[in-house]
Every structure is written in C-alpha cells, then in structure tokens.
Design a protein around this motif. Structure first.
Motif, mmCIF file in Angstrom:
data_model
loop_
_atom_site.group_PDB
_atom_site.id
_atom_site.type_symbol
_atom_site.label_atom_id
_atom_site.label_comp_id
_atom_site.label_asym_id
_atom_site.label_seq_id
_atom_site.Cartn_x
_atom_site.Cartn_y
_atom_site.Cartn_z
ATOM 1 N N ILE A 220 0.832 -1.208 0.000
ATOM 2 C CA ILE A 220 0.000 0.000 0.000
ATOM 3 C C ILE A 220 0.864 1.253 0.000
ATOM 4 C CG2 ILE A 220 -1.607 1.342 1.407
ATOM 5 C CD1 ILE A 220 -2.925 -1.270 2.222
ATOM 6 N N SER A 221 1.936 1.248 0.781
ATOM 7 C CA SER A 221 2.812 2.425 0.847
ATOM 8 C C SER A 221 3.454 2.709 -0.508
ATOM 9 C CB SER A 221 3.900 2.208 1.899
ATOM 10 O OG SER A 221 3.333 2.082 3.183
ATOM 11 N N ILE A 222 3.912 1.651 -1.193
ATOM 12 C CA ILE A 222 4.512 1.833 -2.522
ATOM 13 C C ILE A 222 3.477 2.355 -3.510
ATOM 14 C CG2 ILE A 222 5.568 0.627 -4.465
ATOM 15 C CD1 ILE A 222 6.879 -1.266 -2.440
ATOM 16 N N SER A 223 2.268 1.765 -3.454
ATOM 17 C CA SER A 223 1.197 2.181 -4.371
ATOM 18 C C SER A 223 0.809 3.639 -4.134
ATOM 19 C CB SER A 223 -0.031 1.279 -4.186
ATOM 20 O OG SER A 223 0.302 -0.070 -4.448
ATOM 21 N N LYS A 224 0.703 4.021 -2.863
ATOM 22 C CA LYS A 224 0.350 5.406 -2.544
ATOM 23 C C LYS A 224 1.419 6.373 -3.044
ATOM 24 C CE LYS A 224 -0.884 6.393 1.583
ATOM 25 N NZ LYS A 224 -0.919 6.389 3.064
ATOM 26 N N SER A 225 2.666 5.985 -2.877
ATOM 27 C CA SER A 225 3.760 6.860 -3.314
ATOM 28 C C SER A 225 3.712 7.077 -4.822
ATOM 29 C CB SER A 225 5.104 6.247 -2.907
ATOM 30 O OG SER A 225 5.191 6.114 -1.507
ATOM 31 N N ILE A 226 3.523 5.985 -5.574
ATOM 32 C CA ILE A 226 3.457 6.091 -7.039
ATOM 33 C C ILE A 226 2.264 6.932 -7.464
ATOM 34 C CG2 ILE A 226 3.122 4.778 -9.170
ATOM 35 C CD1 ILE A 226 4.655 2.478 -7.845
ATOM 36 N N LEU A 227 1.125 6.691 -6.797
ATOM 37 C CA LEU A 227 -0.099 7.414 -7.144
ATOM 38 C C LEU A 227 0.032 8.903 -6.858
ATOM 39 C CD1 LEU A 227 -2.892 6.853 -8.295
ATOM 40 C CD2 LEU A 227 -3.728 6.481 -5.975
ATOM 41 N N LEU A 228 0.666 9.237 -5.737
ATOM 42 C CA LEU A 228 0.861 10.649 -5.397
ATOM 43 C C LEU A 228 1.822 11.328 -6.374
ATOM 44 C CD1 LEU A 228 1.055 10.492 -1.488
ATOM 45 C CD2 LEU A 228 -0.719 11.600 -2.866
ATOM 46 N N ILE A 229 2.839 10.590 -6.804
ATOM 47 C CA ILE A 229 3.779 11.160 -7.791
ATOM 48 C C ILE A 229 3.059 11.455 -9.100
ATOM 49 C CG2 ILE A 229 5.800 10.636 -9.207
ATOM 50 C CD1 ILE A 229 6.914 9.063 -6.807
ATOM 51 N N ILE A 230 2.244 10.491 -9.548
ATOM 52 C CA ILE A 230 1.499 10.679 -10.802
ATOM 53 C C ILE A 230 0.503 11.827 -10.674
ATOM 54 C CG2 ILE A 230 -0.152 9.599 -12.380
ATOM 55 C CD1 ILE A 230 1.200 6.921 -11.765
ATOM 56 N N SER A 231 -0.217 11.863 -9.526
ATOM 57 C CA SER A 231 -1.196 12.939 -9.312
ATOM 58 C C SER A 231 -0.501 14.289 -9.281
ATOM 59 C CB SER A 231 -1.947 12.706 -7.991
ATOM 60 O OG SER A 231 -2.658 11.493 -8.030
ATOM 61 N N GLY A 232 0.653 14.336 -8.615
ATOM 62 C CA GLY A 232 1.403 15.588 -8.570
ATOM 63 C C GLY A 232 1.880 16.013 -9.945
ATOM 64 N N ALA A 233 2.266 15.024 -10.757
ATOM 65 C CA ALA A 233 2.720 15.334 -12.122
ATOM 66 C C ALA A 233 1.585 15.922 -12.953
ATOM 67 C CB ALA A 233 3.269 14.069 -12.773
ATOM 68 N N TYR A 234 0.395 15.328 -12.867
ATOM 69 C CA TYR A 234 -0.761 15.846 -13.610
ATOM 70 C C TYR A 234 -1.139 17.242 -13.139
ATOM 71 C CZ TYR A 234 -2.031 11.763 -16.409
ATOM 72 O OH TYR A 234 -2.047 10.763 -17.350
ATOM 73 N N PHE A 235 -1.080 17.448 -11.811
ATOM 74 C CA PHE A 235 -1.433 18.762 -11.296
ATOM 75 C C PHE A 235 -0.405 19.806 -11.730
ATOM 76 C CE2 PHE A 235 -1.602 21.982 -7.863
ATOM 77 C CZ PHE A 235 -2.921 22.378 -8.024
ATOM 78 N N GLY A 236 0.864 19.415 -11.708
ATOM 79 C CA GLY A 236 1.911 20.332 -12.174
ATOM 80 C C GLY A 236 1.760 20.650 -13.651
ATOM 81 N N LEU A 237 1.387 19.629 -14.443
ATOM 82 C CA LEU A 237 1.167 19.847 -15.874
ATOM 83 C C LEU A 237 0.003 20.798 -16.116
ATOM 84 C CD1 LEU A 237 1.891 19.128 -18.800
ATOM 85 C CD2 LEU A 237 0.375 17.130 -18.598
ATOM 86 N N PHE A 238 -1.052 20.626 -15.305
ATOM 87 C CA PHE A 238 -2.219 21.504 -15.438
ATOM 88 C C PHE A 238 -1.839 22.954 -15.138
ATOM 89 C CE2 PHE A 238 -5.807 23.652 -13.326
ATOM 90 C CZ PHE A 238 -6.719 23.672 -14.373
ATOM 91 N N LEU A 239 -1.048 23.172 -14.077
ATOM 92 C CA LEU A 239 -0.623 24.531 -13.729
ATOM 93 C C LEU A 239 0.275 25.125 -14.818
ATOM 94 C CD1 LEU A 239 0.173 24.144 -9.911
ATOM 95 C CD2 LEU A 239 -1.832 25.224 -10.955
ATOM 96 N N LYS A 240 1.130 24.294 -15.383
ATOM 97 C CA LYS A 240 2.028 24.770 -16.430
ATOM 98 C C LYS A 240 1.238 25.212 -17.658
ATOM 99 C CE LYS A 240 5.919 23.302 -19.299
ATOM 100 N NZ LYS A 240 6.841 22.183 -19.643
ATOM 101 N N GLU A 241 0.194 24.434 -17.977
ATOM 102 C CA GLU A 241 -0.600 24.737 -19.172
ATOM 103 C C GLU A 241 -1.404 26.021 -19.014
ATOM 104 O OE1 GLU A 241 -1.287 20.185 -20.860
ATOM 105 O OE2 GLU A 241 -2.826 21.142 -19.624
ATOM 106 N N ILE A 242 -1.990 26.243 -17.842
ATOM 107 C CA ILE A 242 -2.825 27.456 -17.689
ATOM 108 C C ILE A 242 -1.972 28.708 -17.550
ATOM 109 C CG2 ILE A 242 -4.713 26.151 -16.642
ATOM 110 C CD1 ILE A 242 -3.856 27.230 -13.936
ATOM 111 N N ASN A 243 -0.681 28.537 -17.246
ATOM 112 C CA ASN A 243 0.211 29.693 -17.127
ATOM 113 C C ASN A 243 1.030 29.925 -18.398
ATOM 114 O OD1 ASN A 243 -0.319 30.574 -14.400
ATOM 115 N ND2 ASN A 243 0.671 28.679 -13.709
#
Length: 321
Positions: free
Chosen positions: A22-45
């Motif tokens: 679960i800890s490994i899965s959560k870490s991977i999921l948070l990294i992916i979610s953070g990447a998508y959120f960062g991409l979204f911020l980059k695109e709107i700016n």
C-alpha cells in the motif's frame, strides 16, 4: 494460548506485507497525481493559456484514491483484534492466580513439615526417647523445625534474591547445664543461615547497644522493636554501604498474656515490597518455635527437679491492647 499467539503473529505479518504494498502504491499514485497537477498549472500559465481539465481531474482522482486508501488503513487499525489481547491478559491473570495458589499449597506443605518435625522431637516415640529436644543442641532443634524457611526463604518471600541471613532471637532459655535444684536462664541469637556474613555482629544480649556500625545498630533496633511492641515488621534500611530489607516477626508466647519469647528475622539485600501474606506465615512459624521452646524448657525444668509455678506475673506488652 499458542493458538492466540499464532493468530496475532499472522495478523501482524499480513499487515506488514500489506502495508509495504500500500505504501509503494500510494507513493506512485501521489507522484502521478502531482505530475498531472503540475502539468495543469504549467498549461494554464503558458502563452496562450491551455485549459485541459482532464489533467486536473486525474490529479484529483489520484488524491481521492490516496485518501480512501489511508481511510481503509485507519479503519483497520481501529478494528485491531483487541479481543485477542484481552484474552491474553485474562490468560496471564489466570496463570498468576494458579502460581499464587501453587505457592500457597507449597507453603502449607512446608509448615506441615515444621509441625511434623516438632512433633517427632517432642512426642514419645516407640523405642525412642521421650523428648529429643532435651538431648540435642537447641540450635539444631530450631533448624529442624525451620528447615524449609531457612533453606527456601526466597520461595516464602516470593523474590529472586539468593543471599539471606535467617535467625532467631530467644530469651528465657533454660540452661541444661544448671545444677540439680537450680535453674539458670539466658538469652541468645541463633543464626541459622548467614549468606550476608553478619553473624559476628550480633551481640550476646539484644539490649547491648554498643555496636559501632550503623548497619548492625539498625538491625538490632528493628528486632528490639518487634519484640517490645509485639508486632510484625518489614523495614528497608538505607545505609552507607548497602541497602537491606529486614523482616521481623515476634515469637508468640504459649501464654497469650505474656510478652513474646523472641523474634524470627530474615535479612536480605533486595528492596522489593514484602509479600502481604508473610505476616501470617511468620506468625505460624513463630507459634511452632514457641511450642518447641516451651517443650524444651519444660524438659530442662523436669531434669533439674524444678516444678512449674502455677501462677506467674504477666509483663505488659507495650503497644498491645
């Protein structure tokens, strides 16, 4: 009991393996979610601004999944099998009660041994002497009736200590070497076991307060206090060289209105709380010794042609109603 331990061990082993995944899965999921959120911020700016809300949705979904996983983990911790621990606690308490019962049975057996030893030395035996106490050293007689207490004080006191000094102080002991028609009495310390090597420090008289060592002076006053006030004592003596615990129990006179015949005492180095049942146990041994001394004195009086006075004065016991 083993079954409960196995269940508990299985639970923890499963939780440990599950937590790693679960800890490994959560870490991977948070990294992916953070990447998508960062991409979204980059695109709107960017110039021109690009609005791809699917990237934001992916990030939010990832965070929601992580929150759900954490919720499940906390729920599992809340549902920890407490009943197993409660059962283990109950089992431990039951085992303690069994040990306590077993100890009491053994103590009763040791007391019975002392009574039998006293009877064998004081009651007429076919083909033997009428009273063996009359024909043996008093120290040997005391050791005979207190054998188990002397050899196993740690069992009686329920402690792990192995070094003890066990002794008896007696007064008004009739002298077997008195002349016929005369009777001399004395007081004496009988040290039956001396792992602490303090035998030489006991005075001939309890009231001889000439000891120059504080340690032995406090031991002497504790024995005197038990004798004078007819009470059981368990005292801790904090001294410059070592810490001791002394247990003193008065030897009740066969004449209930008379002051004690002496004191049974045990000294050891451990400072553990005294077992609450020791007062009654020492009192029983005191009565056994008292009966033995009474028989011994009767025997000496008889051998010296001294009659027992039917009336005698009772000295007041201080502090006793």
């Amino acid at each position: 009991m083993n079954e409960l331990y196995n269940k508990l061990e299985t639970y923890f082993q499963f939780e440990k393996a599950d937590s790693i995944v679960i800890s490994i899965s959560k870490s991977i999921l948070l990294i992916i979610s953070g990447a998508y959120f960062g991409l979204f911020l980059k695109e709107i700016n960017s110039e021109p601004a690009i609005y791809r809300f699917n990237h934001l949705i992916y990030a939010v979904i990832g965070v929601i999944i992580c929150m759900y996983i954490e919720y499940r983990r906390l729920k599992k911790e809340r549902n920890f099998p407490v009943s197993i621990l409660e059962h283990l606690k109950a089992s431990e308490e039951l085992q303690n009660l069994r040990n306590l019962y077993s100890r009491k049975i053994k103590i009763y057996e040791y007391i019975d041994n002392s009574i039998q030893s006293l009877n064998s030395n004081t009651c007429p035996i076919l083909g033997g002497s009428e009273n063996d106490l009359c024909h043996q050293d008093l120290s040997s007689g005391l050791l005979g009736v207190l054998t188990d207490l002397v050899e196993r004080p740690n069992y009686f006191l329920n402690i792990d200590e192995t070094k003890f000094t066990v002794g008896v102080y007696l007064e008004n002991i009739h002298d077997r070497n008195s002349k016929i028609g005369e009777l001399q009495s004395s007081e004496k310390f009988f040290i039956l076991r001396d792992d602490l090597e303090i035998n030489d420090q006991f005075p001939e008289s309890l009231f001889n307060m000439e000891s120059e060592e504080e340690e032995y002076f406090q031991i002497q006053t504790a024995i005197m206090e038990s004798k004078k006030f007819d009470k059981y004592l368990c005292k801790r003596l904090t001294l410059s060289t070592r810490n001791l615990t002394i247990i003193c129990s008065p030897i009740t006179n066969v004449c209930e209105d008379c002051p004690p015949d002496g004191v049974i005492f045990t000294i050891y180095t451990e400072e553990k709380q005294c077992s609450p049942d020791m007062e009654n146990v020492f009192q029983i041994f005191g009565r056994i010794v008292s009966n033995g001394i009474s028989k011994y004195n009767d025997c000496v009086r008889s051998s010296k042609n001294i009659k027992v006075e039917e009336k005698h004065d009772h000295k007041e016991v201080l502090g006793k109603n």
